[in-house]
Design a protein around this motif. Structure first.
Motif, PDB file in Angstrom:
ATOM      1  N   THR A 165      59.847   3.029  54.050  1.00 29.63           N
ATOM      2  CA  THR A 165      61.052   3.565  53.436  1.00 29.63           C
ATOM      3  C   THR A 165      60.657   4.349  52.183  1.00 29.63           C
ATOM      4  O   THR A 165      59.473   4.403  51.836  1.00 29.63           O
ATOM      5  CB  THR A 165      62.033   2.441  53.048  1.00 29.63           C
ATOM      6  N   GLU A 166      61.631   4.886  51.498  1.00 28.88           N
ATOM      7  CA  GLU A 166      61.347   5.612  50.259  1.00 28.88           C
ATOM      8  C   GLU A 166      60.856   4.678  49.162  1.00 28.88           C
ATOM      9  O   GLU A 166      60.101   5.091  48.280  1.00 28.88           O
ATOM     10  CB  GLU A 166      62.593   6.361  49.787  1.00 28.88           C
TER      11      GLU A 166
ATOM     12  N   LEU B 187      41.545  -1.342  45.265  1.00 23.19           N
ATOM     13  CA  LEU B 187      42.962  -1.155  45.573  1.00 23.19           C
ATOM     14  C   LEU B 187      43.571  -2.325  46.339  1.00 23.19           C
ATOM     15  O   LEU B 187      44.784  -2.371  46.539  1.00 23.19           O
ATOM     16  CB  LEU B 187      43.156   0.138  46.379  1.00 23.19           C
ATOM     17  N   ASP B 188      42.758  -3.274  46.786  1.00 23.49           N
ATOM     18  CA  ASP B 188      43.266  -4.442  47.513  1.00 23.49           C
ATOM     19  C   ASP B 188      44.171  -5.261  46.601  1.00 23.49           C
ATOM     20  O   ASP B 188      43.915  -5.391  45.408  1.00 23.49           O
ATOM     21  CB  ASP B 188      42.121  -5.342  47.976  1.00 23.49           C
TER      22      ASP B 188
ATOM     23  N   ASP C  55      56.330   1.084  46.564  1.00 20.26           N
ATOM     24  CA  ASP C  55      55.641   2.338  46.817  1.00 20.26           C
ATOM     25  C   ASP C  55      54.550   2.611  45.783  1.00 20.26           C
ATOM     26  O   ASP C  55      53.518   3.195  46.108  1.00 20.26           O
ATOM     27  CB  ASP C  55      56.667   3.480  46.822  1.00 20.26           C
ATOM     28  N   ASN C  56      54.750   2.159  44.542  1.00 17.66           N
ATOM     29  CA  ASN C  56      53.776   2.464  43.497  1.00 17.66           C
ATOM     30  C   ASN C  56      52.459   1.713  43.674  1.00 17.66           C
ATOM     31  O   ASN C  56      51.465   2.049  43.057  1.00 17.66           O
ATOM     32  CB  ASN C  56      54.353   2.181  42.101  1.00 17.66           C
TER      33      ASN C  56
ATOM     34  N   GLU D  10      47.421  -2.562  61.016  1.00 15.05           N
ATOM     35  CA  GLU D  10      46.911  -1.498  60.158  1.00 15.05           C
ATOM     36  C   GLU D  10      47.874  -0.325  60.235  1.00 15.05           C
ATOM     37  O   GLU D  10      48.540  -0.124  61.254  1.00 15.05           O
ATOM     38  CB  GLU D  10      45.509  -1.079  60.553  1.00 15.05           C
ATOM     39  N   PHE D  11      47.994   0.400  59.128  1.00 17.40           N
ATOM     40  CA  PHE D  11      48.908   1.533  59.108  1.00 17.40           C
ATOM     41  C   PHE D  11      48.381   2.590  58.154  1.00 17.40           C
ATOM     42  O   PHE D  11      47.552   2.316  57.289  1.00 17.40           O
ATOM     43  CB  PHE D  11      50.323   1.089  58.711  1.00 17.40           C
ATOM     44  N   ASN D  12      48.870   3.783  58.325  1.00 18.07           N
ATOM     45  CA  ASN D  12      48.578   4.886  57.414  1.00 18.07           C
ATOM     46  C   ASN D  12      49.811   5.133  56.570  1.00 18.07           C
ATOM     47  O   ASN D  12      50.909   5.280  57.083  1.00 18.07           O
ATOM     48  CB  ASN D  12      48.214   6.153  58.178  1.00 18.07           C
ATOM     49  N   TYR D  13      49.607   5.159  55.278  1.00 23.86           N
ATOM     50  CA  TYR D  13      50.729   5.360  54.368  1.00 23.86           C
ATOM     51  C   TYR D  13      50.725   6.777  53.866  1.00 23.86           C
ATOM     52  O   TYR D  13      49.746   7.373  53.608  1.00 23.86           O
ATOM     53  CB  TYR D  13      50.652   4.363  53.206  1.00 23.86           C
TER      54      TYR D  13
END
Length: 148
Positions: A71-72, A102-103, A119-120, A145-148
């Motif tokens: 989502t946004e 970043l984990d 999101d941040n 797993e996903f690509n953001y």
């Protein structure tokens, strides 16, 4: 000065060995090349791997597994609607394969059946998500797993 072929072969071998040794020393001492394991406690995690397999199999037996959508505001995780949210406990671990710094890990605290990952906290790129959670006495695990 005349060099015979035997001397030329020895010079070639010494040059080749010097070339290889330069790269071995450079790769092992330069901080730019990171040779860390995937996780710091790799061997301890390997010992509990069967437990993780059992948790994933338990999650497959649920009538509805965890789902997520982008989502946004970030990533929204949807927990099964037929479970009471006060009995759901656990943690969400997001792993960035390209950068260990970043984990991060988020404890599961639900007010409804959704959990928002802001999101941040997420940079563009590939992420692995592991949700290790329990409902009453049953333990479950969701991996994706996903690509953001």
């Amino acid at each position: 000065m005349k060099i015979n072929w035997g001397t030329a072969i020895v010079i070639a071998f010494v040059g080749f060995i010097s070339f290889i040794m330069y790269f071995v020393i450079n790769m092992s001492t330069n901080d730019k090349y990171n040779h860390d394991l995937v996780t710091d406690d790799y061997y301890q995690q390997e010992l509990k791997y069967q437990e993780d397999i059992d948790k994933v199999e338990n999650a497959k037996k649920l009538s509805e597994n965890i789902s997520w959508k982008k989502t946004e505001e970030g990533i929204v995780l949807n927990f099964p609607q037929d479970l009471s949210i006060k009995d759901i406990k656990g943690k969400v671990f997001l792993y960035r394969p390209s950068n260990k710094q970043l984990d991060f890990e988020i404890p599961i605290s639900l007010s409804n059946h959704n959990l928002l990952i802001p999101d941040n906290r997420l940079l563009d790129g590939r992420w692995n998500i592991t949700i290790d959670w329990s409902y009453k006495t049953d333990e479950f695990m969701y991996k994706n797993e996903f690509n953001y």
